[in-house]
Design an enzyme around this catalytic site. Structure first.
Site, mmCIF file in Angstrom:
data_model
loop_
_atom_site.group_PDB
_atom_site.id
_atom_site.type_symbol
_atom_site.label_atom_id
_atom_site.label_comp_id
_atom_site.label_asym_id
_atom_site.label_seq_id
_atom_site.Cartn_x
_atom_site.Cartn_y
_atom_site.Cartn_z
ATOM 1 C CG ASN A 1 -1.725 1.242 1.379
ATOM 2 O OD1 ASN A 1 -1.792 2.059 0.464
ATOM 3 N ND2 ASN A 1 -2.370 1.399 2.533
ATOM 4 C CG HIS B 1 -5.957 2.014 4.832
ATOM 5 N ND1 HIS B 1 -5.543 2.992 5.707
ATOM 6 C CD2 HIS B 1 -4.945 1.104 4.768
ATOM 7 C CE1 HIS B 1 -4.323 2.678 6.137
ATOM 8 N NE2 HIS B 1 -3.948 1.547 5.590
ATOM 9 C CD GLU C 1 -3.015 5.590 6.455
ATOM 10 O OE1 GLU C 1 -2.976 5.634 5.216
ATOM 11 O OE2 GLU C 1 -2.096 5.090 7.149
ATOM 12 C CD GLU D 1 -3.738 -2.463 7.119
ATOM 13 O OE1 GLU D 1 -2.631 -2.737 6.659
ATOM 14 O OE2 GLU D 1 -4.321 -1.400 6.883
ATOM 15 C CB SER E 1 4.745 -1.682 11.954
ATOM 16 O OG SER E 1 4.300 -0.344 12.141
HETATM 17 P P1 PGA Z 1 2.542 0.273 7.582
HETATM 18 O O1 PGA Z 1 1.114 0.489 6.852
HETATM 19 O O2 PGA Z 1 3.086 -1.027 7.060
HETATM 20 O O3 PGA Z 1 3.361 1.460 7.141
HETATM 21 O O4 PGA Z 1 2.285 0.236 9.037
HETATM 22 C C1 PGA Z 1 0.246 -0.579 6.663
HETATM 23 C C2 PGA Z 1 -1.024 -0.080 6.008
HETATM 24 O O5 PGA Z 1 -1.452 1.032 6.307
HETATM 25 O O6 PGA Z 1 -1.638 -0.785 5.202
#
Ligand code: PGA
Length: 255
Positions: free
Chosen positions: A13, A98, A100, A170, A216
């Site tokens: 992503n 997602h 975000e 997530e 992460s």
């Molecule tokens: P990250 O993001 O691996 O930078 O924690 C994962 C994601 O938002 O899908």
């Protein structure tokens, strides 16, 4: 439950990163490193880079995805992109829900459901994201939150259509924070979500569903996370922007 029933999928992503030129360069760096991978490899790039990514991945095993789609097929929705427009380009995957999008753009479980529906209707594979906030984990309601998000997002999705769904668990507190869920935490919630899906459909449908962990995940921790029986892949943010790191995660999925 047999992990071999499911396909492992590692998806990058990219979020709002890279110029088109940088995107093409990164894909060209990734391709030879992941050629012959035993898992599915996807890069989810910004809308403006989709055509570049499709051209750069042509003839390779790297698939291209978008990071969102609208719930309507067309209409007065300034600034939005429909799932049909993505399919028309030749895009095969789309991330929906997602955290975000939920956090910064007012995405709700109901709009996520609409976007899942639209993605499926356009023939895309939908990577549906669910996960709890830190406060929710601390209040011991991780399961309630993930169950609610999963059930509402999948409302109206048939058992046959589930084949075109990937769920990405997530935990929001692990995204972009460097704070990874432990393999046990990731495995536990992915297993819980599989149980929710078994309740909605049946055990066979749940056993065939690919469930990713995201948050992460990196070259150093991927093997341990991916070894968990219910973790079938990863949705990778930061580490997907570096070809050697992304390739190392894919290698861990192959192993
Ligand atoms: P990250 O993001 O691996 O930078 O924690 C994962 C994601 O938002 O899908």
């Amino acid at each position: 439950m047999n992990k071999k029933l499911r396909k492992a999928v590692i998806a990058g992503n990219w979020k709002m990163n890279k110029t088109r030129q940088e995107a093409a360069a990164l894909i060209n760096e990734i391709k030879p490193l992941v050629a012959g991978a035993g898992c599915e490899v996807v890069v989810c790039v910004p809308f403006t880079h989709l055509e570049t990514a499709l051209a750069a991945t042509a003839g390779s095993n790297v698939k291209v995805g978008a990071q969102n789609c609208h719930w309507a097929a067309s209409g007065a929705f300034t600034g939005e992109i429909s799932a049909g427009m993505l399919a028309d380009l030749g895009v095969g995957y789309v991330i929906v829900g997602h955290s975000e999008r939920r956090q910064y753009f007012g995405e709700t479980n109901l709009t996520v459901n609409g976007r899942v529906r639209a993605g499926l209707d356009a023939g895309l594979t939908v990577i549906l994201c669910v996960g709890e906030l830190l406060e929710e984990r601390e209040q011991n309601i991780t399961e309630e939150v993930c169950s609610l998000q999963t059930k509402i997002a999948l409302a109206g999705v048939s058992k046959a259509e589930l084949q075109n769904i990937i769920i990405a668990y997530e935990p929001v507190w692990a995204i972009g924070t460097g704070k990874t869920a432990t393999a046990a935490q990731a495995g536990e919630v992915c297993g819980f979500i599989r149980g929710v899906v078994a309740g909605l459909y049946d055990q066979a449908a749940a056993d065939g569903l690919t469930i990713q962990y995201g948050g992460s995940m990196n070259a150093a921790n991927a093997a341990e996370l991916l070894a968990m029986p219910d973790v079938d892949g990863g949705l990778i943010g930061g580490a997907s922007l570096k070809a050697p790191d992304f390739a190392a995660i894919i290698k861990a999925a192959n192993d």
